[in-house]
Design an enzyme around this catalytic site. Structure first.
Site, mmCIF file in Angstrom:
data_model
loop_
_atom_site.group_PDB
_atom_site.id
_atom_site.type_symbol
_atom_site.label_atom_id
_atom_site.label_comp_id
_atom_site.label_asym_id
_atom_site.label_seq_id
_atom_site.Cartn_x
_atom_site.Cartn_y
_atom_site.Cartn_z
ATOM 1 C CG PHE A 129 -2.404 -0.311 0.911
ATOM 2 C CD1 PHE A 129 -2.749 -0.977 -0.036
ATOM 3 C CD2 PHE A 129 -3.430 0.680 1.890
ATOM 4 C CE1 PHE A 129 -4.227 -1.194 -0.161
ATOM 5 C CE2 PHE A 129 -4.653 0.512 1.322
ATOM 6 C CZ PHE A 129 -5.239 -0.702 0.455
ATOM 7 C CD GLN A 243 -5.752 9.945 3.000
ATOM 8 O OE1 GLN A 243 -6.716 8.751 3.214
ATOM 9 N NE2 GLN A 243 -4.604 9.612 3.364
ATOM 10 C CG HIS A 245 -8.158 7.574 -2.101
ATOM 11 N ND1 HIS A 245 -8.037 7.120 -3.481
ATOM 12 C CD2 HIS A 245 -8.054 6.563 -1.376
ATOM 13 C CE1 HIS A 245 -7.384 5.883 -3.219
ATOM 14 N NE2 HIS A 245 -7.445 5.693 -1.989
ATOM 15 C CG LEU A 265 -11.838 3.817 -2.781
ATOM 16 C CD1 LEU A 265 -10.976 5.017 -2.612
ATOM 17 C CD2 LEU A 265 -11.878 3.209 -1.662
ATOM 18 C CD GLU A 268 -2.912 3.648 -1.098
ATOM 19 O OE1 GLU A 268 -3.584 4.664 -0.580
ATOM 20 O OE2 GLU A 268 -1.859 3.553 -0.543
ATOM 21 N NE ARG A 315 -4.812 6.175 0.594
ATOM 22 C CZ ARG A 315 -5.673 5.445 1.241
ATOM 23 N NH1 ARG A 315 -6.253 6.079 2.292
ATOM 24 N NH2 ARG A 315 -5.853 4.176 0.888
ATOM 25 C CG HIS A 379 -10.761 8.215 1.238
ATOM 26 N ND1 HIS A 379 -11.823 7.201 0.991
ATOM 27 C CD2 HIS A 379 -9.815 7.162 1.696
ATOM 28 C CE1 HIS A 379 -11.401 5.858 1.454
ATOM 29 N NE2 HIS A 379 -10.106 5.899 1.674
ATOM 30 N NE ARG A 413 -7.203 7.022 6.367
ATOM 31 C CZ ARG A 413 -7.558 5.737 5.529
ATOM 32 N NH1 ARG A 413 -7.370 4.713 5.945
ATOM 33 N NH2 ARG A 413 -8.203 6.138 4.551
HETATM 34 C C1 LIG Z 1 -14.972 3.741 0.438
HETATM 35 C C2 LIG Z 1 -14.202 3.448 1.485
HETATM 36 C C3 LIG Z 1 -13.103 2.683 1.419
HETATM 37 C C4 LIG Z 1 -12.277 2.565 2.575
HETATM 38 N N1 LIG Z 1 -11.163 1.635 2.598
HETATM 39 C C5 LIG Z 1 -10.374 1.400 3.733
HETATM 40 C C6 LIG Z 1 -9.320 0.465 3.891
HETATM 41 O O1 LIG Z 1 -9.053 -0.205 2.816
HETATM 42 N N2 LIG Z 1 -8.513 0.456 4.737
HETATM 43 C C7 LIG Z 1 -8.651 1.170 5.726
HETATM 44 O O2 LIG Z 1 -7.961 1.137 6.866
HETATM 45 N N3 LIG Z 1 -9.604 2.250 6.004
HETATM 46 C C8 LIG Z 1 -10.494 2.190 4.785
HETATM 47 N N4 LIG Z 1 -11.408 3.213 4.772
HETATM 48 C C9 LIG Z 1 -11.797 3.852 6.192
HETATM 49 C C10 LIG Z 1 -12.263 3.169 7.123
HETATM 50 O O3 LIG Z 1 -13.489 2.223 6.237
HETATM 51 C C11 LIG Z 1 -13.054 3.811 8.245
HETATM 52 O O4 LIG Z 1 -12.123 4.578 8.756
HETATM 53 C C12 LIG Z 1 -13.651 2.766 9.135
HETATM 54 O O5 LIG Z 1 -14.353 1.810 8.622
HETATM 55 C C13 LIG Z 1 -14.468 3.526 10.194
HETATM 56 O O6 LIG Z 1 -14.950 2.756 11.060
HETATM 57 P P1 LIG Z 1 -15.817 3.211 12.430
HETATM 58 O O7 LIG Z 1 -16.205 2.067 13.083
HETATM 59 O O8 LIG Z 1 -15.010 4.285 13.148
HETATM 60 O O9 LIG Z 1 -16.987 3.891 11.956
HETATM 61 P P2 LIG Z 1 -18.266 3.374 10.705
HETATM 62 O O10 LIG Z 1 -18.036 2.102 10.236
HETATM 63 O O11 LIG Z 1 -18.407 4.556 10.005
HETATM 64 O O12 LIG Z 1 -19.182 3.140 11.551
HETATM 65 C C14 LIG Z 1 -20.047 4.464 12.529
HETATM 66 C C15 LIG Z 1 -21.223 3.837 13.359
HETATM 67 O O13 LIG Z 1 -21.918 4.972 13.854
HETATM 68 C C16 LIG Z 1 -23.241 5.049 13.793
HETATM 69 N N5 LIG Z 1 -23.415 6.366 13.749
HETATM 70 C C17 LIG Z 1 -23.001 7.379 13.230
HETATM 71 N N6 LIG Z 1 -23.484 8.594 13.471
HETATM 72 C C18 LIG Z 1 -24.620 8.448 14.626
HETATM 73 C C19 LIG Z 1 -25.768 8.841 15.395
HETATM 74 N N7 LIG Z 1 -25.831 10.209 15.241
HETATM 75 N N8 LIG Z 1 -26.444 8.165 16.083
HETATM 76 C C20 LIG Z 1 -26.291 6.720 16.258
HETATM 77 N N9 LIG Z 1 -25.466 6.084 15.331
HETATM 78 C C21 LIG Z 1 -24.470 6.935 14.638
HETATM 79 C C22 LIG Z 1 -23.431 4.572 12.134
HETATM 80 O O14 LIG Z 1 -24.733 4.146 12.063
HETATM 81 C C23 LIG Z 1 -22.295 3.168 12.423
HETATM 82 O O15 LIG Z 1 -22.880 2.213 13.185
HETATM 83 C C24 LIG Z 1 -12.445 3.506 3.629
HETATM 84 C C25 LIG Z 1 -13.421 4.235 3.846
HETATM 85 C C26 LIG Z 1 -14.198 4.625 2.497
HETATM 86 C C27 LIG Z 1 -15.187 5.453 2.676
#
Ligand SMILES: Cc1cc2nc3c(=O)[nH]c(=O)nc-3n(C[C@H](O)[C@H](O)[C@H](O)COP(=O)(O)OP(=O)(O)OC[C@H]3O[C@@H](n4cnc5c(N)ncnc54)[C@H](O)[C@@H]3O)c2cc1C
Length: 608
Positions: A129, A243, A245, A265, A268, A315, A379, A413
């Site tokens: 990566f 960031q 992307h 997306l 990467e 990135r 991103h 990142r």
């Molecule tokens: C398209 C894409 C591809 C990616 N690919 C990668 C990758 O390959 N590798 C990598 O390391 N990272 C990647 N990322 C980043 C990574 O996916 C995220 O940073 C990570 O999954 C975030 O996880 P989280 O648990 O913090 O939040 P999330 O998975 O976003 O979960 C948030 C939770 O909070 C809840 N929530 C939000 N607001 C509220 C509210 N007001 N009230 C109640 N519930 C709420 C939602 O319903 C959800 O359950 C990618 C991001 C994107 C957008």
């Protein structure tokens, strides 16, 4: 239990010891740690159904120094790469926490059934990566997040962790010193709910969707986490670092089949598996990088920007290079550049990047024989809620983890580090809370009267409001504003204009035409509120930081200024709104400094 006060709409009350807001990887992993440590009366809530969080969209992989292919890799070098890439604005202690934990976290996910791609020997496979010295990114094809969240949800269900779906939190119950719970509503029934909880874990995702061109789902990553914490009295940090992307889909937006894909997306991993970037200009010399493919020729322009790391440079470097090619007229018809993997076989692409391959085949493009068009897209927000080494904010009992927290990524990142951060800080926060938690506590009556009940009254009056402005129009105007004034290239004048326009938009947001509590427009109206807070912090931070560093590029201050090796924090002031202060960054430990001094760096050409 249902409670009613003469002056307040009716609401349900739920008593729990720990409320986890968010059921993505971070919230799920924290809950697992709590349950494994016998914390009782724990509840996880999310805005969607169980297993449907933004984490499922993560594609390319998750970092951890397992050394499957490169035994010289170590947690120290992982930390050093992360600090280098964060331009030394990361908190070294948090970086160490993630890097040290990850080998164990990956093995644990494997034990819980995550479907990692494997080497011929059955080991967890690891791919290159960007800007990482070694192959450190473990993956499940190109659906890593989905596979990871499935494994976490299965484990949570095994532990019988209670989960409540479709609940949106709109306010935390805090007196600015301690947290006592949260309030919100059931998105299906429209019922209001008060959660009485002595500890709250905010794992509500990020804020990249405040930009009009972004990789997130429209109804996720609107800044709920940072905005809720800020409103409760916690500090935000590093918000100026967003960031972009390098490779979001660039499409013909007049074509209804393609338009919804704009900005989505292209992982990467396409570059990690050897993808090349070309502009639309045919090079003068036939052997100066022209492709041996059936697709139109072009210059492999990364040779000019980054001859050593090429397409796998950081990135921010690749995104700015693409933006410059497009701005200088060497872009494609759809405003992008070409990303080409056609020198790899169809079988290889289908095995390593199955979802990407299928997506483009459905749109009539075969990646095995032709390039796809890409351009930068918002991103990930490196900034978020400021927390200590355990993930606790400066409001007692309020934790922020995963994409909601700040500190691990600094000014930029590394791909694969955010999934890593979710599980590493899920464990750290879970451990810490389990040591301290002692039942639900009791939300003070004054907070019920001064915060909870007025909030329910506000929600009730928002529902069905017959305002002048359409919710989606305000939402889109805000996203356009952020892209125009706080995009890849920024300058002081434009940032100030952005802040002025944001103030005008706030007035429109107070006069929106909103549907009932269970309608989409109600949810989006609340999102606008969160986005305004996150957007204001991004604009203010970007204006205050008079230098360029990582993902923050100021055309009027193009150099990095060593005096700016400081984090900018934002706090809510009763008078004067958002106030800021700065703090210097800590120094890395000796072990990590040694790894930094060794000067490890990705050698791109070993891939060729
Ligand atoms: C398209 C894409 C591809 C990616 N690919 C990668 C990758 O390959 N590798 C990598 O390391 N990272 C990647 N990322 C980043 C990574 O996916 C995220 O940073 C990570 O999954 C975030 O996880 P989280 O648990 O913090 O939040 P999330 O998975 O976003 O979960 C948030 C939770 O909070 C809840 N929530 C939000 N607001 C509220 C509210 N007001 N009230 C109640 N519930 C709420 C939602 O319903 C959800 O359950 C990618 C991001 C994107 C957008």
């Amino acid at each position: 239990m249902s409670e009613t006060d003469a002056a307040s709409p009716a609401y349900d009350r739920v008593d729990v010891s720990v409320l986890v807001i968010g059921a993505g990887a971070a919230g799920a992993r924290a809950a697992i740690e709590l349950a494994e440590r016998d914390v009782e009366d724990l509840l996880v809530i999310g805005k969607r159904s169980h297993g449907d969080a933004h984490t499922t969209w993560a594609r390319g992989g998750i970092n951890g120094a397992l050394g499957t292919h490169d035994p010289d890799d170590s947690w120290e070098i992982h930390a050093a790469d992360t600090l280098n890439e964060g331009h030394f604005l990361n908190d070294p202690e948090k970086v160490e926490t993630v890097a040290k934990q990850m080998p164990d976290r990956l093995r644990e996910l494997d034990d819980w059934g995550m479907e990692f791609s494997r080497t011929e020997d059955g080991e967890i496979d690891q791919r290159f990566f960007g800007a990482q010295s070694f192959r450190r990114t473990a993956f499940a094809g190109d659906h890593t997040g989905e596979s990871m969240l499935n494994a976490l949800v299965d484990r949570a269900q095994e532990l019988e962790i209670p989960y409540r779906e479709n609940v949106m939190i709109t306010k935390l119950l805090s007196d600015g010193v301690s947290v006592y719970g949260a309030v919100g509503f059931d998105m299906e029934t429209g019922d209001f709910v008060l959660f009485n909880a002595g500890t709250v874990v905010l794992a509500a995702g990020g804020h990249a969707a405040i930009y009009n061109r972004h990789t997130s789902r429209d109804d996720e990553n609107n800044g709920d986490g940072p905005a809720l914490a800020y409103d409760a009295g916690a500090s935000l940090m590093d918000m100026e670092f967003v960031q972009f992307h390098p490779t979001g889909m660039a499409v013909d937006e007049s074509d209804p089949e393609w338009e919804p894909w704009s900005g989505r997306l292209v992982t990467e991993a396409v570059r990690g598996e050897g993808g090349h970037l070309y502009n639309s200009e045919v090079p003068e010399s036939a052997d100066s990088g022209a492709r041996e493919t059936t697709s139109p020729g072009g210059e492999r322009f990364m040779e000019r920007y980054s001859p050593d790391q090429m397409e796998l440079d950081a990135r921010d470097v690749v995104a700015r290079a693409i933006a410059q090619e497009i701005a200088e007229g060497r872009g494609t018809e759809n405003g992008g550049v070409y990303l080409d993997l056609s020198h790899k076989s169809g079988e290889f692409i289908q095995e390593r990047l199955p979802r990407m391959y299928e997506r483009f085949v459905d749109l009539g493009v075969d990646m095995a024989s032709e390039p796809v068009e890409v351009a930068p897209t918002a991103h990930y927000g490196m900034g978020g809620v400021a927390v200590d080494e355990y993930g606790e904010t400066d409001v007692n009992g309020l934790f922020a983890i995963g994409e909601t927290m700040a500190g691990v990524h600094g000014a930029n990142r590394l791909g694969g580090n955010s999934l890593a951060e979710t599980v590493a800080f899920g464990v750290v926060a879970g451990e810490r809370i389990a040591e301290r938690v002692d039942g639900p506590g009791e939300v003070p009556e004054a907070l019920v009267e001064e915060i909870a009940e007025p909030q329910f009254a506000d929600l009730e009056s928002l529902a069905g409001r017959d305002g002048e402005y359409d919710v989606m129009a305000v939402y889109t105007e805000l996203q356009n504003l952020m892209w125009e004034h706080a995009g890849i290239l920024r300058d002081g004048e434009s940032l100030q204009t952005g802040l002025d326009e944001l103030a005008t938009l706030r007035k429109k947001a107070a006069d929106m035409d909103v549907g009932p509590v269970t309608s989409d427009s109600f949810e989006f109206a609340l999102d606008v509120g969160f986005m305004l807070t996150a957007g204001e912090a991004v604009l203010r931070g970007a204006l205050e930081r008079t230098e360029s560093r990582g993902a923050h590029y100021r055309t009027d201050y193009p150099e990095t200024d060593p005096d700016w090796q400081r984090n900018i924090y934002f706090q809510r002031a009763d008078i004067g709104g958002m106030t800021s202060f700065t703090e210097p960054v800590d120094t890395p430990s000796e072990a990590v400094q040694d790894a930094l001094d060794e000067g490890h760096e990705l050698d791109y050409h070993q891939l060729e």
